[in-house]
Scaffold this motif. Structure first.
Motif, PDB file in Angstrom:
ATOM      1  N   GLU A 104       0.825  -1.208   0.000  1.00 51.96           N
ATOM      2  CA  GLU A 104       0.000   0.000   0.000  1.00 51.96           C
ATOM      3  C   GLU A 104       0.862   1.262   0.000  1.00 51.96           C
ATOM      4  N   ALA A 105       1.964   1.237   0.762  1.00 51.69           N
ATOM      5  CA  ALA A 105       2.759   2.450   0.922  1.00 51.69           C
ATOM      6  C   ALA A 105       3.861   2.609  -0.117  1.00 51.69           C
ATOM      7  N   LEU A 106       4.473   1.518  -0.522  1.00 49.22           N
ATOM      8  CA  LEU A 106       5.692   1.603  -1.322  1.00 49.22           C
ATOM      9  C   LEU A 106       5.495   1.371  -2.807  1.00 49.22           C
ATOM     10  N   GLU A 107       4.323   0.877  -3.216  1.00 45.65           N
ATOM     11  CA  GLU A 107       4.104   0.670  -4.644  1.00 45.65           C
ATOM     12  C   GLU A 107       3.553   1.907  -5.333  1.00 45.65           C
ATOM     13  N   LYS A 108       3.269   2.951  -4.560  1.00 45.22           N
ATOM     14  CA  LYS A 108       2.791   4.193  -5.146  1.00 45.22           C
ATOM     15  C   LYS A 108       3.947   4.954  -5.792  1.00 45.22           C
ATOM     16  N   ASN A 109       3.612   5.806  -6.722  1.00 44.56           N
ATOM     17  CA  ASN A 109       4.653   6.594  -7.381  1.00 44.56           C
ATOM     18  C   ASN A 109       5.359   7.529  -6.415  1.00 44.56           C
ATOM     19  N   THR A 110       4.596   8.056  -5.463  1.00 45.24           N
ATOM     20  CA  THR A 110       5.151   8.981  -4.471  1.00 45.24           C
ATOM     21  C   THR A 110       4.925   8.411  -3.075  1.00 45.24           C
ATOM     22  N   LEU A 111       5.941   8.456  -2.236  1.00 50.42           N
ATOM     23  CA  LEU A 111       5.816   7.921  -0.887  1.00 50.42           C
ATOM     24  C   LEU A 111       4.913   8.803  -0.030  1.00 50.42           C
ATOM     25  N   PRO A 112       4.080   8.192   0.828  1.00 47.05           N
ATOM     26  CA  PRO A 112       3.291   8.985   1.776  1.00 47.05           C
ATOM     27  C   PRO A 112       4.218   9.649   2.796  1.00 47.05           C
ATOM     28  N   ASP A 113       3.669  10.536   3.644  1.00 45.17           N
ATOM     29  CA  ASP A 113       4.492  11.143   4.678  1.00 45.17           C
ATOM     30  C   ASP A 113       4.835  10.102   5.741  1.00 45.17           C
ATOM     31  N   GLU A 114       5.803  10.413   6.579  1.00 37.32           N
ATOM     32  CA  GLU A 114       6.361   9.427   7.508  1.00 37.32           C
ATOM     33  C   GLU A 114       5.329   8.895   8.479  1.00 37.32           C
ATOM     34  N   VAL A 115       4.368   9.707   8.869  1.00 43.77           N
ATOM     35  CA  VAL A 115       3.336   9.240   9.805  1.00 43.77           C
ATOM     36  C   VAL A 115       2.580   8.052   9.218  1.00 43.77           C
ATOM     37  N   LYS A 116       2.308   8.108   7.930  1.00 47.43           N
ATOM     38  CA  LYS A 116       1.573   7.024   7.283  1.00 47.43           C
ATOM     39  C   LYS A 116       2.451   5.829   6.947  1.00 47.43           C
ATOM     40  N   LEU A 117       3.761   5.968   7.196  1.00 45.08           N
ATOM     41  CA  LEU A 117       4.681   4.860   6.966  1.00 45.08           C
ATOM     42  C   LEU A 117       4.957   4.073   8.243  1.00 45.08           C
ATOM     43  N   ASP A 118       4.443   4.532   9.381  1.00 45.76           N
ATOM     44  CA  ASP A 118       4.691   3.896  10.679  1.00 45.76           C
ATOM     45  C   ASP A 118       3.981   2.548  10.739  1.00 45.76           C
ATOM     46  N   VAL A 119       4.743   1.474  10.987  1.00 49.31           N
ATOM     47  CA  VAL A 119       4.157   0.126  10.993  1.00 49.31           C
ATOM     48  C   VAL A 119       3.611  -0.260  12.361  1.00 49.31           C
ATOM     49  N   HIS A 120       3.876   0.538  13.395  1.00 44.31           N
ATOM     50  CA  HIS A 120       3.386   0.238  14.740  1.00 44.31           C
ATOM     51  C   HIS A 120       2.052   0.941  14.978  1.00 44.31           C
ATOM     52  N   GLY A 121       1.134   0.254  15.632  1.00 47.50           N
ATOM     53  CA  GLY A 121      -0.130   0.889  15.978  1.00 47.50           C
ATOM     54  C   GLY A 121      -1.303  -0.038  15.839  1.00 47.50           C
ATOM     55  N   LYS A 122      -2.496   0.537  15.814  1.00 48.49           N
ATOM     56  CA  LYS A 122      -3.733  -0.234  15.764  1.00 48.49           C
ATOM     57  C   LYS A 122      -4.503  -0.045  14.462  1.00 48.49           C
ATOM     58  N   ASP A 123      -3.928   0.699  13.533  1.00 49.44           N
ATOM     59  CA  ASP A 123      -4.637   0.937  12.277  1.00 49.44           C
ATOM     60  C   ASP A 123      -4.490  -0.254  11.341  1.00 49.44           C
ATOM     61  N   ILE A 124      -5.173  -0.187  10.219  1.00 53.52           N
ATOM     62  CA  ILE A 124      -5.155  -1.270   9.246  1.00 53.52           C
ATOM     63  C   ILE A 124      -3.733  -1.524   8.760  1.00 53.52           C
ATOM     64  N   GLY A 125      -3.326  -2.794   8.823  1.00 58.05           N
ATOM     65  CA  GLY A 125      -2.015  -3.182   8.347  1.00 58.05           C
ATOM     66  C   GLY A 125      -0.898  -2.998   9.344  1.00 58.05           C
ATOM     67  N   GLN A 126      -1.129  -2.268  10.432  1.00 58.56           N
ATOM     68  CA  GLN A 126      -0.081  -2.068  11.420  1.00 58.56           C
ATOM     69  C   GLN A 126       0.034  -3.284  12.347  1.00 58.56           C
ATOM     70  N   VAL A 127       1.191  -3.404  12.994  1.00 55.46           N
ATOM     71  CA  VAL A 127       1.442  -4.519  13.901  1.00 55.46           C
ATOM     72  C   VAL A 127       1.233  -4.040  15.325  1.00 55.46           C
ATOM     73  N   PHE A 128       0.398  -4.755  16.073  1.00 58.34           N
ATOM     74  CA  PHE A 128       0.091  -4.372  17.445  1.00 58.34           C
ATOM     75  C   PHE A 128       1.307  -4.600  18.345  1.00 58.34           C
ATOM     76  N   MET A 129       1.438  -3.745  19.360  1.00 59.08           N
ATOM     77  CA  MET A 129       2.530  -3.910  20.320  1.00 59.08           C
ATOM     78  C   MET A 129       2.405  -5.248  21.056  1.00 59.08           C
ATOM     79  N   GLU A 130       1.167  -5.663  21.377  1.00 62.20           N
ATOM     80  CA  GLU A 130       0.960  -6.942  22.061  1.00 62.20           C
ATOM     81  C   GLU A 130       1.450  -8.110  21.214  1.00 62.20           C
ATOM     82  N   THR A 131       1.295  -7.974  19.909  1.00 60.92           N
ATOM     83  CA  THR A 131       1.756  -9.024  18.992  1.00 60.92           C
ATOM     84  C   THR A 131       3.273  -9.123  19.017  1.00 60.92           C
ATOM     85  N   VAL A 132       3.940  -7.986  18.952  1.00 62.32           N
ATOM     86  CA  VAL A 132       5.402  -7.973  18.936  1.00 62.32           C
ATOM     87  C   VAL A 132       5.962  -8.570  20.225  1.00 62.32           C
TER      88      VAL A 132
END
Length: 720
Positions: free
Chosen positions: A353-381
């Motif tokens: 979703e983030a890297l196949e686009k022609n232009t990279l999203p801003d860094e906030v949308k590149l953060d893989v940690h969190g509870k949003d779609i596609g992010q990895v939960f801290m409890e999982t890690v």
């Protein structure tokens, strides 16, 4: 079968595009160019995605890796492990697909290159006849393997192919993974249809050209097509009707094949390339030797998807969703919100979703940690035990544990960890041990021994014993430590300790993600070892063994080290250690992760058990498939959720299924702690006992006729 000698060799062939007008041939070539263009664009997008990751540090020796990759791909040994039926089916698919691909390439070379530009035509005569036979067999292999895989997914339904996520709840926007199931079935059906339509086309051609002897009399060189042709003729299909059907089906078959080619970079099919690439880049010590954090790195670990190395981005795409890591994971088995497969798939979805686009999203949308779609939960890690079961069984060399540790490093840097973990890390930083005890107490267990123990910092020794935290400070493990010291003394081994100069080896500190503290510990221990005089190191702690053996060399610490089981097994084989009696217990043995999977130390403990006269009954999960005690990756410093089964309890349940079991044998201080506690909490206390292998060795050294019985703390009784 007729021989090509009955015909002019030039005529024993297949005329491409026979019966097609010129415009149809031009249309096909245009479609082919379009498919190749779509394929090329997809490849470009994927390569651009990988290039957006960080470089892989250190030189890469591709010569050795290419050979290893080719051997794995051709043998399919990683796919067949623990699932031979799937391995056989995949071999049929792989070799069938490869054969058909090579066949198509051969026809292209003959028709579009040698014949067109060189006036040389080789796709005829006996070569053509054997080619037809090979292509029929390849197609049969492909279709047969695919049909088994369909039966497997549709009717056998092994649990590991269930994509239900343990880290999400029903209703979460990314809980549903039915899209993967649809993709799996689309992949299987498209290949099956390509294979079947290819056979039917060949059969229709035979019926259409049945009056042409050079075609009909050589039909059995294509046995499947010939059989279909006989059935069609028996059903009353005429030559003109066969021509019409063949023309229509030819376009269907061509469209399927070209669409398949065009979609390779965008679908599951790309695993043909990404899996090979992942195997090519495989590091055999990926989990055993974690990477250092570069001094100039802007932050530790992986916070954003662009922090990943290109190799780890490739790993994400290499995953085939086979579920072997999901099935092997001890955290997932006891209900923790972790499946190694789902971590990889979530990160893959995020990367796409983030890297196949022609232009990279801003860094906030590149953060893989969190509870949003596609992010990895801290409890999982934090659920990961870093036991390496996932890395060890993955058929395509995905590095789950290093990726998870990199995610942890960033969480630790930001202070996102359990308070108990933070407290333990602070204790290790202050006192050099996880028990928060004074450094001066590290060798307090030696005071009750009836003999002195040398200080290797002050006088030379042959064998330096790196004891480890649990063996030094835990009261239950101290008894084992004293027994091993007695064994070394009684066999006249010249050994010594570092006393308060020893610090926590750092193996679990590093796997928690505290790289800075790990480097402090490693540097301190290496310096102390460097000023001591010894020939080699022994340790009773597999965790210390792993990091000193595999990771200290990166910091300049090159030492010869072995686990005590190797030392004792050698002493038994050489006759320097002689048991005075056979114990005769019915035992099972638990392979410690850091001795077994991490360092392949499977045989020495079993050789000792045999030498002691015990009857060893293996648990179903043993050796490289051994289950984890649950202590690894710093989990011994964390509290498990109330009411949730622990991995150690799950293991006790497995051991309890062995009829007449008397002793559950371990050879790791953390295993002893975890399993003795689990024996009580799981309700099996009184049925069998948990003992360190050292305790059994010590018991075997007491003569049955001696007046003095073995001490209670190292004696095992069937009714304990």
């Amino acid at each position: 079968m007729s021989s090509a000698a009955n015909f002019d060799p030039v005529n024993v062939t297949r005329i491409l595009f026979e019966g097609f007008p010129t415009f149809a041939i031009v249309l096909f070539y245009l479609a082919g160019v379009g498919a190749m263009a779509a394929f090329a664009w997809g490849v470009y997008v994927q390569v651009r995605k990988y290039r957006r990751g960080k470089p892989v540090g250190g030189p890469i020796d591709l010569r050795e890796r290419v050979g290893a990759m080719v051997r794995v791909v051709l043998s399919h040994r990683t796919i067949a492990r623990r699932d031979p039926a799937a391995g056989r089916a995949h071999r049929f698919i792989f070799y069938g697909f490869a054969g058909l691909f090579l066949g198509t390439a051969t026809v292209t070379v003959d028709y579009d290159i040698t014949a067109r530009f060189l006036g040389f035509h080789f796709w005829n005569g006996n070569f053509y006849l054997f080619f037809k036979l090979a292509m029929n067999l390849a197609g049969l292999s492909l279709v047969g393997g695919l049909i088994y895989m369909m039966v497997r997914r549709g009717w056998i339904k092994p649990p590991k192919l269930d994509y239900t996520r343990p880290d999400r709840k029903p209703g979460d926007p990314d809980y549903d993974r039915s899209g993967y199931r649809r993709e799996d079935w689309a992949f299987l059906w498209s290949l099956v249809l390509i294979g079947i339509t290819g056979f039917v086309l060949s059969g229709l051609r035979l019926v259409w050209l049945q009056d042409r002897a050079v075609v009909w009399d050589t039909r059995w060189w294509s046995p499947v097509a010939a059989l279909l042709a006989e059935i069609m003729r028996g059903a009353g299909l005429s030559a003109p009707a066969a021509y019409v059907l063949r023309t229509g089906l030819w376009w269907v078959h061509g469209a399927l094949a070209l669409t398949f080619i065009a979609l390779i970079p965008y679908t599951k099919v790309k695993h043909i390339f990404t899996a090979s690439g992942s195997l090519l880049m495989r590091d055999p010590l990926a989990a055993q030797r974690l990477p250092k954090v570069e001094a100039d790195a802007p932050r530790a670990g992986y916070k954003t998807i662009t922090d990943f190395t290109w190799k780890h981005l490739l790993n994400l795409d290499a995953c085939t969703k086979c579920g072997r890591c999901h099935e092997a994971c001890p955290a997932r088995a006891v209900g923790a919100p972790l499946s190694p497969r789902d971590v990889i798939l979530s990160l893959r979805e995020f990367a796409n979703e983030a890297l196949e686009k022609n232009t990279l999203p801003d860094e906030v949308k590149l953060d893989v940690h969190g509870k949003d779609i596609g992010q990895v939960f801290m409890e999982t890690v934090w659920s990961c035990r870093t036991c390496m079961a996932c890395v060890e069984i993955c058929p395509v060399a995905v590095e789950h544990v290093p990726i998870i540790v990199q995610l942890r490093r960033n969480l630790v840097e930001d202070g996102n960890m359990e308070p108990q973990v933070q407290k333990t890390l602070q204790a290790i930083h202050k006192n050099g041990n996880s028990f928060n005890e004074s450094k001066r107490k590290r060798a307090a267990w030696t005071k009750s021994l009836p003999f002195p123990v040398k200080d290797a910092r002050k006088e030379p020794v042959d064998l330096l014993w790196f004891v480890g935290d649990y063996a030094s400070f835990d009261p239950r493990n101290q008894r084992v430590t004293q027994a091993f010291a007695t064994l070394l003394h009684d066999t006249e081994v010249d050994f010594g300790l570092l006393f308060e100069g020893e610090a926590n080896a750092g193996n679990d500190v590093r796997r928690v993600g505290e790289e800075g503290l790990y480097e402090v510990l490693a540097t301190q221990n290496i310096a102390t070892l460097g000023t001591s005089q010894f020939r080699r190191i022994v340790t009773t702690d597999p965790h210390s063994y792993n990091t000193i053996r595999n990771e200290y060399p990166d910091f300049g610490g090159h030492f010869e080290i072995e686990h005590y089981t190797s030392l004792v097994a050698r002493m038994l084989a050489e006759g320097r250690l002689r048991p005075k009696r056979k114990l005769g217990y019915r035992v099972t043995f638990h392979d410690p992760c850091h001795l077994g999977r991490f360092n392949k130390g499977y045989d020495a403990p079993r050789q000792i058990i045999e030498a002691l006269g015990c009857e060893l009954v293996e648990m179903k999960r043993s050796r490289d498939n051994s289950f984890c005690c649950g202590a690894g990756g710093g989990r011994i410093w964390m509290n498990d959720p109330v009411g949730q089964e622990k991995p150690s309890q799950n293991r006790m349940k497995e051991a309890a299924s062995i009829e007449g079991l008397e002793v559950f044998v371990v050879c790791c201080p953390k295993d002893l702690t975890m399993f003795e506690d689990a024996l009580k909490t799981s309700g099996y206390e009184g049925r069998f006992v948990v003992r360190e292998l050292i305790e059994l060795i010590a018991e075997s050294l007491v003569d049955v006729n001696d007046d003095a019985p073995p001490a209670d703390d190292i004696r095992v009784t069937a009714d304990a």
